[in-house]
Enzyme design. Structure first.
Site, short mmCIF file in Angstrom:
data_model
loop_
_atom_site.label_atom_id
_atom_site.label_comp_id
_atom_site.label_asym_id
_atom_site.label_seq_id
_atom_site.Cartn_x
_atom_site.Cartn_y
_atom_site.Cartn_z
N ASP A 30 -6.30 -4.05 -11.78
CA ASP A 30 -5.45 -4.31 -10.61
C ASP A 30 -4.25 -3.38 -10.70
OD1 ASP A 30 -4.81 -7.09 -8.65
OD2 ASP A 30 -3.24 -5.58 -9.00
N ILE A 31 -3.95 -2.69 -9.60
CA ILE A 31 -2.88 -1.71 -9.55
C ILE A 31 -1.52 -2.32 -9.93
CG2 ILE A 31 -2.24 -1.91 -7.10
CD1 ILE A 31 -3.07 1.42 -8.68
N ASN A 86 -8.22 -16.03 -4.69
CA ASN A 86 -7.47 -16.45 -3.51
C ASN A 86 -8.34 -16.32 -2.26
OD1 ASN A 86 -5.15 -16.70 -5.17
ND2 ASN A 86 -4.67 -14.53 -4.90
N GLN A 93 -4.44 -14.48 -0.32
CA GLN A 93 -5.39 -13.36 -0.25
C GLN A 93 -4.79 -12.25 0.61
OE1 GLN A 93 -9.36 -14.24 1.32
NE2 GLN A 93 -10.18 -12.32 0.48
N HIS A 99 -12.90 -11.37 -4.34
CA HIS A 99 -12.63 -10.88 -5.70
C HIS A 99 -12.09 -11.98 -6.60
CE1 HIS A 99 -8.96 -10.32 -3.28
NE2 HIS A 99 -8.30 -10.60 -4.39
N HIS A 101 -9.62 -12.58 -9.96
CA HIS A 101 -8.60 -11.99 -10.83
C HIS A 101 -8.81 -12.46 -12.27
CE1 HIS A 101 -5.50 -10.76 -7.73
NE2 HIS A 101 -6.20 -11.61 -7.01
P1 AMP Z 1 -5.27 -10.87 -3.51
O1 AMP Z 1 -3.80 -11.06 -3.23
O2 AMP Z 1 -5.89 -12.03 -4.26
O3 AMP Z 1 -6.04 -10.53 -2.24
O4 AMP Z 1 -5.38 -9.67 -4.51
C1 AMP Z 1 -5.44 -8.33 -4.11
C2 AMP Z 1 -5.07 -7.52 -5.31
O5 AMP Z 1 -5.47 -6.17 -5.09
C3 AMP Z 1 -3.56 -7.49 -5.61
O6 AMP Z 1 -3.33 -8.06 -6.88
C4 AMP Z 1 -3.22 -6.00 -5.58
O7 AMP Z 1 -2.32 -5.60 -6.59
C5 AMP Z 1 -4.59 -5.35 -5.80
N1 AMP Z 1 -4.70 -4.00 -5.27
C6 AMP Z 1 -4.30 -3.54 -4.06
N2 AMP Z 1 -4.59 -2.23 -3.92
C7 AMP Z 1 -5.23 -1.85 -5.07
C8 AMP Z 1 -5.78 -0.62 -5.54
N3 AMP Z 1 -5.78 0.50 -4.80
N4 AMP Z 1 -6.34 -0.60 -6.79
C9 AMP Z 1 -6.35 -1.70 -7.54
N5 AMP Z 1 -5.85 -2.90 -7.15
C10 AMP Z 1 -5.30 -2.98 -5.93
#
Ligand code: AMP
Ligand code: ZN
Length: 132
Positions: A30-31, A86, A93, A99, A101
């Site tokens: 996760d970024i 989420n 979400q 996805h 985590h």
């Molecule tokens: P959610 O809030 O459960 O939908 O989680 C989405 C997740 O995606 C967040 O924790 C972000 O940090 C992660 N995210 C968004 N863009 C990227 C990316 N380009 N590469 C990796 N993770 C990402």
């Protein structure tokens, strides 16, 4: 799916730190790296969230998340791990591609806190009768 960030990661249109890949699933860092090793596990097929995905995919993704969570904990010397998912914006979400985590936890990490506050207005008896 068009304009889905995670679908673009799957097709390599957008780079990611991929740590696991097979025919049906992908895991990448996760970024945000909320904690060291924060990882996302996704199915390669696009589903919006649990209201869309099939049971077999859910079972398999959790089996994989379980395996990866243990490996990540060990390799990064974490002391524990949160596994969470989420569904819909109200639940946090932000990317609408299903996805899971994996969030390794470390002594004194202060970047994430999961607190279940007491809701004094709740009617547990009524809820029980609805759900049983
Ligand atoms: P959610 O809030 O459960 O939908 O989680 C989405 C997740 O995606 C967040 O924790 C972000 O940090 C992660 N995210 C968004 N863009 C990227 C990316 N380009 N590469 C990796 N993770 C990402
Ligand atoms: Zn997608």
């Amino acid at each position: 799916m068009e304009n889905c960030l995670f679908c673009k990661i799957i097709s390599n249109e957008i780079p990611a730190y991929k740590i696991y890949e097979d025919d049906d699933f992908l895991a990448f860092l996760d970024i945000s790296q909320t904690t060291k090793g924060h990882t996302l596990v996704i199915p390669k097929k696009h589903y919006r969230n649990i209201y869309d995905v099939d049971e077999d995919t859910v079972a398999k993704i959790h089996q994989l998340a379980f395996k990866l969570a243990k490996q990540i904990t060990k390799k990064l010397n974490a002391q524990g791990v949160n596994i969470l998912n989420n569904n819909e914006a109200i639940a946090g979400q932000t990317i609408f591609h299903y996805h899971v985590h994996i969030i390794p936890r470390y002594r004194d990490d202060d970047k994430i806190s999961i607190v279940f506050n007491e809701n004094i207005d709740s009617n547990i008896e009524e809820t029980y009768h609805i759900l049983k």
